[in-house]
Design an enzyme around this catalytic site. Sequence first.
Site, mmCIF file in Angstrom:
data_model
loop_
_atom_site.group_PDB
_atom_site.id
_atom_site.type_symbol
_atom_site.label_atom_id
_atom_site.label_comp_id
_atom_site.label_asym_id
_atom_site.label_seq_id
_atom_site.Cartn_x
_atom_site.Cartn_y
_atom_site.Cartn_z
ATOM 1 N N ASP A 173 -8.526 -0.484 5.544
ATOM 2 C CA ASP A 173 -7.260 -0.837 4.889
ATOM 3 C C ASP A 173 -7.502 -1.721 3.673
ATOM 4 O O ASP A 173 -8.562 -2.356 3.535
ATOM 5 C CB ASP A 173 -6.387 -1.589 5.916
ATOM 6 C CG ASP A 173 -4.902 -1.428 5.659
ATOM 7 O OD1 ASP A 173 -4.534 -0.984 4.562
ATOM 8 O OD2 ASP A 173 -4.116 -1.764 6.571
ATOM 9 N N ASP A 213 3.049 3.784 4.689
ATOM 10 C CA ASP A 213 3.515 2.919 5.773
ATOM 11 C C ASP A 213 4.923 3.300 6.201
ATOM 12 O O ASP A 213 5.434 2.783 7.181
ATOM 13 C CB ASP A 213 3.530 1.455 5.316
ATOM 14 C CG ASP A 213 2.202 0.777 5.572
ATOM 15 O OD1 ASP A 213 1.320 1.414 6.158
ATOM 16 O OD2 ASP A 213 2.058 -0.399 5.190
HETATM 17 C C1 DGJ Z 1 -1.048 -1.660 6.478
HETATM 18 C C2 DGJ Z 1 -1.268 -0.317 7.112
HETATM 19 O O1 DGJ Z 1 -0.818 0.690 6.296
HETATM 20 C C3 DGJ Z 1 -0.597 -0.310 8.467
HETATM 21 O O2 DGJ Z 1 -0.666 0.959 9.037
HETATM 22 C C4 DGJ Z 1 -1.268 -1.335 9.318
HETATM 23 O O3 DGJ Z 1 -2.603 -0.966 9.520
HETATM 24 C C5 DGJ Z 1 -1.179 -2.695 8.669
HETATM 25 N N1 DGJ Z 1 -1.653 -2.667 7.313
HETATM 26 C C6 DGJ Z 1 -1.960 -3.708 9.451
HETATM 27 O O4 DGJ Z 1 -1.972 -4.923 8.857
#
Ligand code: DGJ
Length: 731
Positions: free
Chosen positions: A481, A551
Amino acid sequence: MTEPEILVERDGGRFHLRNAWMSYVIELQGDRLLHRHWGPRLERYEGTAVESLASRGFAAVVDDEADSPSYPEAELSELSLPYEGDFRQPSLVVRRPDGYWASRLRYCGYEVVGELLAPEGLPHIRRRDDAAAKTLTLRFEDAVSGLSVRLHCAILEEGPVVIRWMEVANEGGGPLLIERALSAQIDLPYDDRMLLTLHGAHLREFQIERSVIAHGTFSVSSSRGASSPHHHPFAAFCEPAATETAGEVRAVELVYSGNHIVSVERDHYDHLRLGIGINPEGFVWELGPGDTFTTPEAVLVYGNRGLNGMSRTFHELWNGRLTPPLWAHRLRPILLNTWEMCYFDVSEERLLQVIDEAADLGFELVVLDDGWFGERDDSRSSLGDWTVNPRKFPRGLAPLIDAARERGMGFGIWLEPEMVSPRSDLFRIHPDWAVRIPGYEPRLSRHQLVLDLTRDDVRNHVIGKLTDLLEANPVSYVKWDMNRHITDPGSPTISSTRTGEFSHRYILGLYRILDELTRRFPEVLFENCSSGGGRFDPGMAFYMPQTWTSDNTDAVSRQRIQYGASLLFPPVMMTSHVSTCPNHQTGRNVPFATRAAVASSANMGYELDILDLSPEERELVRAHIERYRDDRDLVQGGEFFRLESPFDGDTCAWMLTDPARTRAIVHWFTVIGNPVRQGYRLRIPYLDSRKAYVEAGSGRRYGGDELAGSGIAFVPPKTDYPSVRLEFRAL
Ligand code: DGJ
């Protein structure tokens, strides 16, 4: 397949790159490299379309006394410098040691090689043993400044694709400053073309925008240290009437994950100049004597089968020559991710229950998302401290990995390796490892700072830490991420003349880390993520074969996001999860069938509390997973076509099929049920017109030509956000 060719014509003055689908012709006029043709395959090119260059007002001239002098500003050119009389946006801007700009290039020769050359240290289209490619390299020099340019242009056997990139070297005695070095410049006649780009934001990635090209310059770009969800490094020129199924499209995409620009200039002679490459804003690269700077690759795609035709080319190119070959054709596990189920509230006890239940429901991988390390209870701490939290997981991750394995599943973890929290042991020990401009407090974003990946010691630390972690915890999946973008691009190790190099050096550093880790752990499935699709680009896809698309897990928002992303990326590269209702991002209640249909149109998983399902819901989930397992070949290894655009109306439809057209799944959606128009009709142009099909739900029979020409009528369920699934099997 026909071998790709590079025909060298007119005594080495013209180069005709072609394969079965397309031709790309460039020609030298004196020392200037001109664009001649980018379009359908030509058996011969004679130059009939070259505009005659009558003397133009105010135009600077090359070879005034020649029979046919040339006027740089009136020509379609492939490489341009400032102040040479071109007067449009140059593709290469280099300052000499005396502060003036290198403004003349002399052509020095060419080479053709029967292989695909690739930029060193950068992600690229890969060589393949079973498919040929050829590369043309043209050399230019400026004796005054010592600037030397190698312009590379490659053609592949298997699709209408040309790959462009440049190497810029200093063969002089003093330093040169590169202020702009685009990967490709292409000039075309305007011809009423429309521009198609992808804009977006966090939770709203990959929105399709068509615009009229006005006189002047328009650009999309990123200066955020990542390719960003805001502007994708892509543009397409289309005929105004181009649709999903028909029309000419010329598209470019950059294989790069950092600051980019795609600029389009329509000039006073109605020529279009397209430039694509590293964003020159904030970029200056000092090139010492003997040094070479290499641009990322730009991929040029031509097609005359509409936008779906363009997408098929991109999809096949990424699957065939970009993503890690080991993963490209492997089916991906159906995963359960803990994020929207637990957020930071993860523990061994809860995870063991989740693993049990996930196995029972048919999942193949459980992913422990954020919250498992350091003292992480929210987003305010612990990034950089990649050790298991002993309070939440007193026995480490081993019991979870073992439990998953015993039940025939894989186990994966979330990481954000490029970051450091000010509240972390790593930051307490190495405060100087965070990206910052000396003298200023760096800006926080999501309470975190970025690690300075331009530094060897920081890169080695990240590689070492992650290697130890993955060796001690043999997980089968990592979600990588990146939840903030880069402000304050600076480093104490970068000298005062090289501050403009930071952002590109950061990306080169990231690529080195990814290269090393994916080599060390080839069997680990790496999923790319930057708060969803904040860095979903071919550069990252070279190392990580799939990306968390957004997200935003709301199935209605996702229709547009996935539809837009599919312009470039096939379903297997886009991950999509079924989540709960009301949806956590939009508050919407969307029927399960619609949520399942949207997620099943991509690389599918779940992220909702599976411990809190009613018996009926458990059966729905179990049946859905079963069905996806049956469809997975089609979704992940088949062909994807868009049928109705949610950007043009109230409905959205797409189709997944195998190459032989023996089976197809069509998903149709609408946002608001229409009480007047209860029946809908959809034309499906991508089946085999010579075959007959039975639709599995109704048992009705149709001809492939009938489905294309007349369509299929259906009545959607009476609900908000309905969806219809049609499944065709050839008889
Ligand atoms: C952003 C990601 O896109 C989410 O799916 C998740 O992993 C969060 N970060 C966790 O902090």
